[in-house]
Design an enzyme around this catalytic site. Sequence first.
Site, PDB file in Angstrom:
ATOM      1  N   GLY A 124      -0.485   9.379  -2.795  1.00 38.59           N
ATOM      2  CA  GLY A 124      -0.809   8.986  -4.445  1.00 38.59           C
ATOM      3  C   GLY A 124      -0.789  10.098  -5.679  1.00 38.59           C
ATOM      4  O   GLY A 124      -0.243   9.933  -5.954  1.00 38.59           O
ATOM      5  N   ILE A 125      -1.366  11.453  -4.584  1.00 41.84           N
ATOM      6  CA  ILE A 125      -1.128  12.415  -6.131  1.00 41.84           C
ATOM      7  C   ILE A 125       0.466  12.717  -6.457  1.00 41.84           C
ATOM      8  O   ILE A 125       0.729  12.966  -7.649  1.00 41.84           O
ATOM      9  CB  ILE A 125      -1.471  13.842  -5.814  1.00 41.84           C
ATOM     10  CG1 ILE A 125      -3.706  13.285  -5.023  1.00 41.84           C
ATOM     11  CG2 ILE A 125      -1.548  14.893  -6.451  1.00 41.84           C
ATOM     12  CD1 ILE A 125      -3.752  14.347  -4.387  1.00 41.84           C
TER      13      ILE A 125
ATOM     14  N   VAL B 109      -3.601  21.689  -5.273  1.00 43.27           N
ATOM     15  CA  VAL B 109      -4.382  20.385  -5.476  1.00 43.27           C
ATOM     16  C   VAL B 109      -5.468  20.109  -4.414  1.00 43.27           C
ATOM     17  O   VAL B 109      -5.904  18.559  -4.544  1.00 43.27           O
ATOM     18  CB  VAL B 109      -4.323  20.081  -6.293  1.00 43.27           C
ATOM     19  CG1 VAL B 109      -3.866  20.917  -8.377  1.00 43.27           C
ATOM     20  CG2 VAL B 109      -3.201  19.717  -6.323  1.00 43.27           C
TER      21      VAL B 109
ATOM     22  N   ARG C 262      -6.720  21.494  -0.417  1.00 38.87           N
ATOM     23  CA  ARG C 262      -8.026  21.441   0.532  1.00 38.87           C
ATOM     24  C   ARG C 262      -6.701  23.087   0.437  1.00 38.87           C
ATOM     25  O   ARG C 262      -6.563  23.498   1.209  1.00 38.87           O
ATOM     26  CB  ARG C 262      -7.803  21.171   1.763  1.00 38.87           C
ATOM     27  CG  ARG C 262      -8.789  19.464   1.542  1.00 38.87           C
ATOM     28  CD  ARG C 262     -10.219  19.627   0.834  1.00 38.87           C
ATOM     29  NE  ARG C 262     -11.175  18.104   1.538  1.00 38.87           N
ATOM     30  CZ  ARG C 262      -9.860  17.746  -0.492  1.00 38.87           C
ATOM     31  NH1 ARG C 262     -10.202  17.573  -1.307  1.00 38.87           N
ATOM     32  NH2 ARG C 262     -10.923  16.212  -0.317  1.00 38.87           N
TER      33      ARG C 262
ATOM     34  N   ASP D 279      -6.757  24.985  -7.177  1.00 42.25           N
ATOM     35  CA  ASP D 279      -7.982  24.733  -7.525  1.00 42.25           C
ATOM     36  C   ASP D 279      -8.867  24.505  -6.227  1.00 42.25           C
ATOM     37  O   ASP D 279     -10.186  24.070  -7.312  1.00 42.25           O
ATOM     38  CB  ASP D 279      -7.631  23.605  -8.429  1.00 42.25           C
ATOM     39  CG  ASP D 279      -9.101  22.175  -8.952  1.00 42.25           C
ATOM     40  OD1 ASP D 279      -9.972  22.753  -8.882  1.00 42.25           O
ATOM     41  OD2 ASP D 279      -9.085  21.129  -8.061  1.00 42.25           O
TER      42      ASP D 279
ATOM     43  N   GLU E 205     -14.538  27.932  -0.097  1.00 44.11           N
ATOM     44  CA  GLU E 205     -14.839  27.664  -1.148  1.00 44.11           C
ATOM     45  C   GLU E 205     -16.588  26.945  -1.154  1.00 44.11           C
ATOM     46  O   GLU E 205     -17.422  26.667  -0.150  1.00 44.11           O
ATOM     47  CB  GLU E 205     -14.401  26.105  -0.695  1.00 44.11           C
ATOM     48  CG  GLU E 205     -14.534  24.965  -2.769  1.00 44.11           C
ATOM     49  CD  GLU E 205     -13.805  24.477  -2.351  1.00 44.11           C
ATOM     50  OE1 GLU E 205     -13.855  23.525  -3.138  1.00 44.11           O
ATOM     51  OE2 GLU E 205     -12.740  24.228  -2.306  1.00 44.11           O
TER      52      GLU E 205
ATOM     53  N   HIS F  50     -12.005  23.638  -8.198  1.00 41.58           N
ATOM     54  CA  HIS F  50     -12.608  22.336  -7.454  1.00 41.58           C
ATOM     55  C   HIS F  50     -12.819  21.465  -8.746  1.00 41.58           C
ATOM     56  O   HIS F  50     -13.408  20.265  -8.116  1.00 41.58           O
ATOM     57  CB  HIS F  50     -12.744  22.048  -6.961  1.00 41.58           C
ATOM     58  CG  HIS F  50     -12.774  21.078  -5.777  1.00 41.58           C
ATOM     59  ND1 HIS F  50     -12.366  21.198  -4.384  1.00 41.58           N
ATOM     60  CD2 HIS F  50     -11.885  19.879  -5.790  1.00 41.58           C
ATOM     61  CE1 HIS F  50     -12.223  20.080  -3.577  1.00 41.58           C
ATOM     62  NE2 HIS F  50     -11.956  19.489  -4.559  1.00 41.58           N
TER      63      HIS F  50
ATOM     64  N   ASN G 129     -10.374  16.350 -10.934  1.00 37.01           N
ATOM     65  CA  ASN G 129     -11.222  15.674 -11.122  1.00 37.01           C
ATOM     66  C   ASN G 129     -12.402  15.960 -11.701  1.00 37.01           C
ATOM     67  O   ASN G 129     -13.165  16.218 -10.469  1.00 37.01           O
ATOM     68  CB  ASN G 129     -11.076  14.248 -10.528  1.00 37.01           C
ATOM     69  CG  ASN G 129     -11.409  13.808  -9.815  1.00 37.01           C
ATOM     70  OD1 ASN G 129     -12.627  13.235  -8.665  1.00 37.01           O
ATOM     71  ND2 ASN G 129     -10.879  14.814  -8.053  1.00 37.01           N
TER      72      ASN G 129
END
Length: 308
Positions: free
Chosen positions: A140-141, A219, A221, A245, A250, A269, A272
């Site tokens: 979808g991205i 964007v 992982r 991101d 992390e 991150h 969204n």
Amino acid sequence: MDQPPSSRSITVRPEGSAGWVTQAVIDGGAAVVEPSDATAVVWTNARDAAGLAALLEENPQLEWVQVPFAGIENFVPIITDVRTWTCGKGVYAEPVAEHALALALAGLRNVGAYSRERGWTGPVGRNLLGARVTILGGGGITESLLRLLAPFGCHVTVVRRNVEHIEGADDVVGTGNLIDALVGADVVVLALSLTAETRGIIGRAELEVMESHAWIVNVARGGHIVTDDLVWALQNDVIGGAALDVTDPEPLPPDHPLWSMPNCIITPHVGNTPEMAVPLLAERIRQNVTRYVAGEPLIGLVDARSGY
């Protein structure tokens, strides 16, 4: 799912989950009940796989599990074909794609380095207009990003596991052609699921074939990139830069060298944010609950064998 629609009910866990989750279930037409009386669970803690495993062990009648995010790596060890699993696959595509576009523009236009300066400096930058863009991932991205890139007239190559046409892509190739897809790209975007096969998919060998001006945008992982190899590539100007991101580890430790590199942009991150995510996830939960109650196919199904 063998239960007739009329007997389906949902539990929301862990206890204390945000009220909007419960409201989304109710709006979907289901009763919210205790786990022992439920046939499905909406699980809201993406980091507590052990808690979910314990809940499923205690309540074997639960036939459907909805987890919150698209990335399900934390849950992979407990996902089986015994139950139907759905995730947030595709829910956050629009805001994450927008963030990927912003990072790509910031990198190509030298925004990160300019923002660190204390005085006027010379011109640096390249156009995204007409650029060659390679995107890893076909979900979808990527679909959203392809639409956002359309006005820029880019030549876009998508690298994905299953080679099939994607609207807006000029070329779609398999992962076996990754190296060829990296050569000549001005921007490389990572927008794929993290699996055993994709962990470390970008390392020294891949970075070495990229253009010296190319920016890599992640964007997806942090585990997709071998961090030490990226540090080496940035320190030695092997590539133009990295806009991240997500990182590995992390969160990135405060003393990590990536923080101080002028050719590296890091955001925490935030592809969204909660403000973006809550209405999107609420709508996905509502839609899936409605489908579940009606006995219809669910959205965002997880393939237990592939891990996404």
